[in-house]
Design a protein around this motif. Sequence first.
Motif, PDB file in Angstrom:
ATOM      1  N   HIS A   1       0.930  -1.168   0.023  1.00 38.55           N
ATOM      2  CA  HIS A   1       0.005  -0.117  -0.089  1.00 38.55           C
ATOM      3  C   HIS A   1       0.821   1.131   0.053  1.00 38.55           C
ATOM      4  CE1 HIS A   1      -3.431  -2.550   0.948  1.00 38.55           C
ATOM      5  NE2 HIS A   1      -2.510  -2.912   1.833  1.00 38.55           N
TER       6      HIS A   1
ATOM      7  N   TYR B   1      -7.237   9.464   2.038  1.00 44.20           N
ATOM      8  CA  TYR B   1      -7.136   8.437   3.082  1.00 44.20           C
ATOM      9  C   TYR B   1      -7.071   8.944   4.402  1.00 44.20           C
ATOM     10  CZ  TYR B   1      -4.647   6.120  -0.837  1.00 44.20           C
ATOM     11  OH  TYR B   1      -4.472   5.582  -1.967  1.00 44.20           O
TER      12      TYR B   1
ATOM     13  N   HIS C   1      -8.327   8.027   7.151  1.00 48.33           N
ATOM     14  CA  HIS C   1      -8.177   7.167   8.039  1.00 48.33           C
ATOM     15  C   HIS C   1      -6.907   6.883   8.382  1.00 48.33           C
ATOM     16  CE1 HIS C   1      -8.763   5.459   4.235  1.00 48.33           C
ATOM     17  NE2 HIS C   1      -7.995   4.321   4.402  1.00 48.33           N
TER      18      HIS C   1
ATOM     19  N   GLU D   1      -5.791  -1.461  -3.194  1.00 48.68           N
ATOM     20  CA  GLU D   1      -6.400  -0.374  -2.605  1.00 48.68           C
ATOM     21  C   GLU D   1      -6.247  -0.342  -1.047  1.00 48.68           C
ATOM     22  OE1 GLU D   1      -9.605  -0.037  -0.896  1.00 48.68           O
ATOM     23  OE2 GLU D   1      -9.702  -2.399  -0.754  1.00 48.68           O
TER      24      GLU D   1
ATOM     25  N   PHE E   1      -8.545   1.656   0.963  1.00 49.54           N
ATOM     26  CA  PHE E   1      -9.859   2.300   1.149  1.00 49.54           C
ATOM     27  C   PHE E   1     -10.002   3.751   0.960  1.00 49.54           C
ATOM     28  CE2 PHE E   1      -8.750  -1.234   4.466  1.00 49.54           C
ATOM     29  CZ  PHE E   1      -9.854  -2.181   3.689  1.00 49.54           C
TER      30      PHE E   1
ATOM     31  N   THR F   1     -11.290   7.180  -0.210  1.00 53.22           N
ATOM     32  CA  THR F   1     -12.646   8.020  -0.355  1.00 53.22           C
ATOM     33  C   THR F   1     -12.787   8.008  -1.892  1.00 53.22           C
ATOM     34  OG1 THR F   1     -11.668  10.226  -0.131  1.00 53.22           O
ATOM     35  CG2 THR F   1     -12.517   8.929   1.719  1.00 53.22           C
TER      36      THR F   1
ATOM     37  N   PRO G   1     -11.847   6.312  -5.530  1.00 52.68           N
ATOM     38  CA  PRO G   1     -11.101   5.253  -6.264  1.00 52.68           C
ATOM     39  C   PRO G   1     -10.478   5.391  -7.205  1.00 52.68           C
ATOM     40  CG  PRO G   1     -13.452   4.490  -5.271  1.00 52.68           C
ATOM     41  CD  PRO G   1     -13.191   5.691  -5.086  1.00 52.68           C
TER      42      PRO G   1
ATOM     43  N   ASN H   1     -10.217  -0.130  -5.877  1.00 56.59           N
ATOM     44  CA  ASN H   1     -11.323  -0.089  -5.173  1.00 56.59           C
ATOM     45  C   ASN H   1     -12.486  -0.169  -5.944  1.00 56.59           C
ATOM     46  OD1 ASN H   1     -13.600   1.569  -3.531  1.00 56.59           O
ATOM     47  ND2 ASN H   1     -12.443   0.738  -1.928  1.00 56.59           N
TER      48      ASN H   1
ATOM     49  N   ASP I   1     -17.053  -1.230  -5.721  1.00 53.75           N
ATOM     50  CA  ASP I   1     -18.388  -1.764  -5.287  1.00 53.75           C
ATOM     51  C   ASP I   1     -18.883  -2.859  -6.248  1.00 53.75           C
ATOM     52  OD1 ASP I   1     -20.636  -2.897  -3.886  1.00 53.75           O
ATOM     53  OD2 ASP I   1     -21.286  -0.868  -3.546  1.00 53.75           O
TER      54      ASP I   1
ATOM     55  N   GLN J   1     -12.630  -5.817  -3.135  1.00 46.68           N
ATOM     56  CA  GLN J   1     -13.603  -5.354  -2.222  1.00 46.68           C
ATOM     57  C   GLN J   1     -13.643  -6.231  -1.165  1.00 46.68           C
ATOM     58  OE1 GLN J   1     -17.827  -5.285  -3.967  1.00 46.68           O
ATOM     59  NE2 GLN J   1     -18.310  -3.922  -2.307  1.00 46.68           N
TER      60      GLN J   1
ATOM     61  N   TYR K   1     -15.402  -5.847   8.921  1.00 46.54           N
ATOM     62  CA  TYR K   1     -14.786  -4.882   8.191  1.00 46.54           C
ATOM     63  C   TYR K   1     -15.941  -4.228   7.528  1.00 46.54           C
ATOM     64  CZ  TYR K   1      -9.814  -6.233   8.351  1.00 46.54           C
ATOM     65  OH  TYR K   1      -8.677  -6.546   8.590  1.00 46.54           O
ATOM     66  N   VAL K   2     -17.075  -4.802   7.184  1.00 44.71           N
ATOM     67  CA  VAL K   2     -18.387  -4.477   6.571  1.00 44.71           C
ATOM     68  C   VAL K   2     -19.722  -4.769   7.291  1.00 44.71           C
ATOM     69  CG1 VAL K   2     -17.343  -4.457   4.085  1.00 44.71           C
ATOM     70  CG2 VAL K   2     -18.388  -6.636   5.121  1.00 44.71           C
TER      71      VAL K   2
END
Length: 295
Positions: free
Chosen positions: A12, A21, A23, A62, A64, A66, A68, A91, A93, A117, A129-130
Motif C-alpha cells: 500500500h 485516506y 483514516h 487499494e 480504502f 474515498t 477510487p 477499489n 463496489d 472489495q 470490516y463491512v
Amino acid sequence: MARLQIVDPHIHLWDLWTRIYPHFEKPGKGGGNAAIARSYLIEEYLEEGGDEFEIVGAVHVEAFPTDPIKETETLQKVADANPLPLVIVGNGDLTSTNFPALLDRHLQFPIFRGIRQVVNMHPNPERSYVSRDLMGEPQFLEGLRELGRRGLSFDLQLYPHQMETAAALAAKAPDTRIILNHAGMWADRHLSGWKQYKAGLRTLAAQPNIVAKISGLGMLDHKWTTESIRPLVLETLEAFGPGRAMFASNFPVDKLYSDFRTVWRAFSDIVSDATETERNGLFRDNARKFYRIPA
C-alpha cells in the motif's frame, strides 16, 4: 551473493496530500497504528529490502480511498515516474449498478489490473470490516463475472467461515481470476477454528480460478515468529500448491509488527527445501503471471 528478487504482490502506497485516506491522517484509538498514520511513498518502500532483497515489481492494493479513481490516477503517476514495474488493484463496489462504469474509468490507466472489495464479516462486530453480507447479494456475482469478461481479477479478503460461500461464487464466475488475500485470515485461533480454516482453504483451492497470496500474517499474530506462521504458510501451500501461491509483504501495514527483511527471511526459511523453480514462483514469477506485471 546476489540479492533475492521479489515481486511483492501486496503493498500500500499512500500520500496523505491526496486527502483520500482520512483514516491514515491521525493515529487510531490507542495510537496503535501511529507508525503508519503518515504518508508511505515508493521511495521509502524501495529502501525496505536493503542489500538483501531486490524488489523488481510490486502491486499496490487499494487502501480504502474515498475516491477510487483518484487513487488509481495517483498511482499511475507514481508508476510513470519510477522504473519499478508497478500495477494497481483498485477499489470498487461489485454490488453497485454503476460498477461497469467505474471499471471503464479505472481502465483509462494502464496499470489497473483488478478490484479488491473487502467482504470480512464476523460474529464479533469488532472484527467485521463491512456491515452487510456482500457476497450474499446477487449483484456481487454479476460484478465478479464482469471482471472476468474484461480480463480483470478480484482480490478476495474474507474469514475462513466465509470460504465455502466464496468458493461457490467462484464456480459461477470461472473466467474471473480470484486472488485470496492474507492466506485466508485465520482469525478464530482455537482447534475448531483451525479445522475450519484448513477445510476452507481446500474448498477454495478446489476452484481452479482461485490462487492464494500469503501475506498480512502479523495482523492476527502481532508477536509472530517464523515458527508461529509456519503452519499457515505450509497449509496454504499444501492446499494450493506452489504454482498457485505467492508471498507478499503487506507493507506498510505489517510494518507495525515486524520489518520487511524479517518477513521475507521467514518466508525463505519456511520454503528452504523447495525447488529453485518453486521458490522463484513464490517470490517473483507467480505474482508476475497473476497480475500481468512486465519483467
